[in-house]
Scaffold this active site. Structure first.
Site, PDB file in Angstrom:
ATOM      1  N   THR A 277      56.506  57.519 -39.958  1.00 21.33           N
ATOM      2  CA  THR A 277      57.838  57.569 -39.405  1.00 21.33           C
ATOM      3  C   THR A 277      58.378  58.941 -39.720  1.00 21.33           C
ATOM      4  O   THR A 277      57.829  59.628 -40.578  1.00 21.33           O
ATOM      5  CB  THR A 277      58.669  56.463 -40.095  1.00 21.33           C
TER       6      THR A 277
ATOM      7  N   ASN B  42      55.245  53.711 -36.163  1.00 22.66           N
ATOM      8  CA  ASN B  42      54.795  52.857 -37.257  1.00 22.66           C
ATOM      9  C   ASN B  42      53.754  53.548 -38.124  1.00 22.66           C
ATOM     10  O   ASN B  42      54.099  54.389 -38.917  1.00 22.66           O
ATOM     11  CB  ASN B  42      54.330  51.492 -36.745  1.00 22.66           C
TER      12      ASN B  42
ATOM     13  N   ASP C 147      55.247  45.070 -37.275  1.00 23.49           N
ATOM     14  CA  ASP C 147      56.510  44.899 -38.001  1.00 23.49           C
ATOM     15  C   ASP C 147      57.121  43.520 -37.772  1.00 23.49           C
ATOM     16  O   ASP C 147      58.093  43.137 -38.440  1.00 23.49           O
ATOM     17  CB  ASP C 147      57.525  45.987 -37.613  1.00 23.49           C
TER      18      ASP C 147
ATOM     19  N   GLY D 197      58.462  55.776 -44.653  1.00 19.85           N
ATOM     20  CA  GLY D 197      57.888  55.117 -45.831  1.00 19.85           C
ATOM     21  C   GLY D 197      57.848  53.606 -45.747  1.00 19.85           C
ATOM     22  O   GLY D 197      57.724  52.929 -46.780  1.00 19.85           O
ATOM     23  N   GLY D 198      57.991  53.060 -44.523  1.00 17.23           N
ATOM     24  CA  GLY D 198      57.894  51.601 -44.376  1.00 17.23           C
ATOM     25  C   GLY D 198      58.884  50.907 -45.281  1.00 17.23           C
ATOM     26  O   GLY D 198      60.070  51.258 -45.332  1.00 17.23           O
TER      27      GLY D 198
HETATM   28  O1  DON Z   1      60.354  50.342 -38.754  1.00 16.35           O
HETATM   29  C1  DON Z   1      59.779  50.269 -39.831  1.00 16.35           C
HETATM   30  O2  DON Z   1      60.285  49.840 -40.834  1.00 16.35           O
HETATM   31  C2  DON Z   1      58.357  50.793 -39.938  1.00 16.35           C
HETATM   32  N1  DON Z   1      57.731  50.749 -38.652  1.00 16.35           N
HETATM   33  C3  DON Z   1      58.389  52.170 -40.498  1.00 16.35           C
HETATM   34  C4  DON Z   1      57.017  52.736 -40.709  1.00 16.35           C
HETATM   35  C5  DON Z   1      56.994  53.869 -41.627  1.00 16.35           C
HETATM   36  O3  DON Z   1      57.995  54.272 -42.154  1.00 16.35           O
HETATM   37  C6  DON Z   1      55.678  54.435 -41.929  1.00 16.35           C
HETATM   38  N2  DON Z   1      55.845  55.707 -42.576  1.00 16.35           N
HETATM   39  N3  DON Z   1      55.479  56.173 -43.527  1.00 16.35           N
END
Ligand code: DON
Length: 566
Positions: A376, A396, A418, A468-469
């Protein structure tokens, strides 16, 4: 001829900015300016946004141009094939968010990723066309322009077209990133053609050209929405879907539209927090955590001490437990926003926190809601008029589903992961979910993205967000606590080590510098488990000091981004 001209132009912008002033600095360094600032994960995208501000464009114009540029120069996360959230606070005081999150296709169904034994098919949900939700980014950026843009649309997208058509110089980090993903890229011909060198490796300093992507961007320039959601682009995308068992149809593309939503807003001490509401869990989780922590004088606890890590981790367990149960797309599930961000609910949770760690499995989502049912990127922009924009966008995982749309040159997202594909079974970020986030046609999958703007005395003070998910929320939280409670400079707030707890798994993850080894024993005595050591977040932040008039931008020292101001 044009190639050379543009090539030298794009290179010279970055070169000039880099060497001529302290108004353009690489990750970890402060940029101080008086008029406006763009902070993003990529030097060229930052330079593009900054040029728009200098031309007199507003923060929304600059954010749009930065977004399109990132789709070209930062394909690991910048995108046309993904989605995102934009939080806007206009100088007039008006606030709003744009939700251009991906959606489940019309023919999606709840068990679509389960095999005959009822297990999640990881390959199908994470890789290739089957993993993709209906992309929202292009519609989102166009909507932002229609609502708030002040320059011509062509001025905002042309830099991206030129960078794709004529190429840009690969940085060390981008060339290494392409090489690192080689084994995944070779699985898809359309990706292999562009992102894999038949012999050898990509090297820093070489020119990287993306003709198909330039053609897609040109169609967007000429036909706006229809250049992406109709015509040739839609034809190319749906053909690939049909040939490979994907779900997205022309109807899906035609129906996609961005939603304007109210932000979630709350006071933390004297500061007003404006953040993204559902379908992101980010804003609610951030505010819920801040509300719990507000019950204590945080600044009295030594930063990153055992006591601090314990208290914050305990609060986070409750926050993430509620996230798993109550958060989802508000158009499909009645998310109990008001209760989750209420101060009284937060104090009930605060009263449950003691000196010893509660086992996560003993913590259940709250029961107070009878009436309501790796990759992201973030960028922050502030302009001379006082407008603030905070955008987090994603496909993602790194390079999303790893598959490029043949002939259209952009990566598809793998955002379907997700969703909660099976109740209680964690996704790639270890996040479990339930009915609130189950797959339903046209529903938006739950996100953790937390683009945030904080006001002090009713003026923008901090603009930030992170990839960072599941860790996005805790990372953003800690930079806010560092700045507000520990009164750190933005530099120190960004350089401080971070830790993370998300209820399940029941462990504290941490960054090296916390020297958790020294604290391990004490934390374990309190009942905590110490999890993995990892890098947490890549924050792109702007702090505005209204006393001095300084606008301070910093791209996270953990990454390779740039802050550019003037
Ligand atoms: O929307 C979300 O929460 C995830 N798809 C974000 C993914 C993400 O931050 C991956 N990055 N490091």
């Amino acid at each position: 001829m044009r190639k050379l001209t543009f090539f030298s132009l794009s290179f010279s912008i970055v070169f000039f900015l880099f060497f001529s002033c302290n108004c353009f600095s690489q990750s970890g360094k402060e940029t101080i300016a008086k008029n406006g600032m763009v902070v993003s994960a990529d030097s060229i995208a930052t330079a593009v946004g900054l040029e728009i501000l200098k031309k007199g464009g507003n923060a929304i114009d600059a954010a749009i141009a930065t977004g399109f540029a990132l789709a070209v120069t930062y394909p690991v996360a910048g995108n046309l094939g993904g989605g995102g959230f934009m939080v806007i606070r206009l100088a007039s005081g008006e606030t709003l968010t744009l939700d251009y999150r991906e959606k489940a296709p019309l023919n999606a169904f709840r068990e679509m990723y389960l095999d005959s034994l009822g297990n999640i098919e990881q390959k199908k949900i994470l890789e290739g066309v089957t993993a993709a939700g209906v992309p929202g980014s292009v519609d989102g950026l166009i909507t932002a322009w229609e609502k708030f843009g002040s320059l011509n649309f062509s001025e905002l997208i042309q830099p991206a077209i030129d960078l794709a058509e004529n190429g840009f110089i690969l940085s060390k980090s981008t060339s290494e990133s392409f090489n690192r993903y080689k084994s995944e890229f070779v699985k898809f011909n359309s990706t292999k053609k562009l992102f894999v060198k038949p012999e050898g490796k990509f090297k820093a300093g070489e020119l990287f050209v993306q003709k198909d992507l330039a053609a897609t961007l040109t169609r967007i320039l000429l036909k706006r929405r229809d250049g992406f959601y109709g015509g040739i682009t839609a034809e190319l995308l749906t053909k690939q879907m049909q040939e490979n068992g994907g779900y997205i149809s022309k109807e899906d593309l035609k129906k996609y539209s961005t939603v304007s939503r109210e932000p979630v807003i709350a006071f933390y001490r004297d500061y007003k927090v404006i953040s993204m509401g559902p379908p992101s869990s980010g804003g609610i989780a951030l505010i819920q955590a801040l509300n719990i922590l507000e019950n204590k004088e945080i600044e009295q606890i030594p930063h990153n001490s055992v006591e601090y890590i314990h208290f914050v981790s305990e609060a986070l367990k409750y926050v993430y437990a509620d996230r798993s149960e109550y958060l989802g797309d508000p158009d499909f599930f009645p998310v109990p926003v008001a209760q989750l961000i209420s101060k009284s609910y937060a104090s009930q949770i605060f009263n449950l926190i003691s000196d010893t760690a509660r086992k996560s499995l003993e913590i259940k989502p709250g029961e107070v809601f009878p009436n309501e049912s790796t990759e992201t990127t973030h960028y922050s922009v502030y302009d001379k008029f006082g407008n603030a924009v905070s955008v987090t966008t994603t496909i993602n995982s790194g390079y999303g589903a790893k598959v490029v749309v043949e002939g259209a040159g952009f990566f598809l997202n793998n955002e379907m992961d997700d969703f909660s594909a099976k109740p209680g079974v964690p996704n790639q970020f270890g996040l479990p979910g339930n009915i609130a986030n189950q797959i339903v046609p046209e529903k938006r999958m739950l996100s953790s993205m937390t683009p945030t703007i904080i006001l002090k005395n009713d003026k923008p003070f901090l603009i930030l967000g992170s990839p960072g998910g599941s860790t996005i929320i805790t990372v953003v939280l800690q930079v806010i606590l560092n700045t507000i409670d520990f009164k750190m400079s933005l530099y120190d707030a960004m350089h401080s080590a971070r830790f993370h707890h998300q209820w399940l798994p029941d462990e504290i993850q941490y960054e090296e510098e916390i020297t958790i080894s020294e604290k391990k024993e004490e934390l374990e005595q309190k009942g905590h488990k110490i999890g993995i050591k990892r890098v947490l977040g890549l924050v792109e932040a702007i702090l505005i000091d209204h006393n001095s008039g300084d606008i301070i931008g910093i791209s996270d020292p953990r990454g390779f981004g740039y802050a550019g101001g003037y």
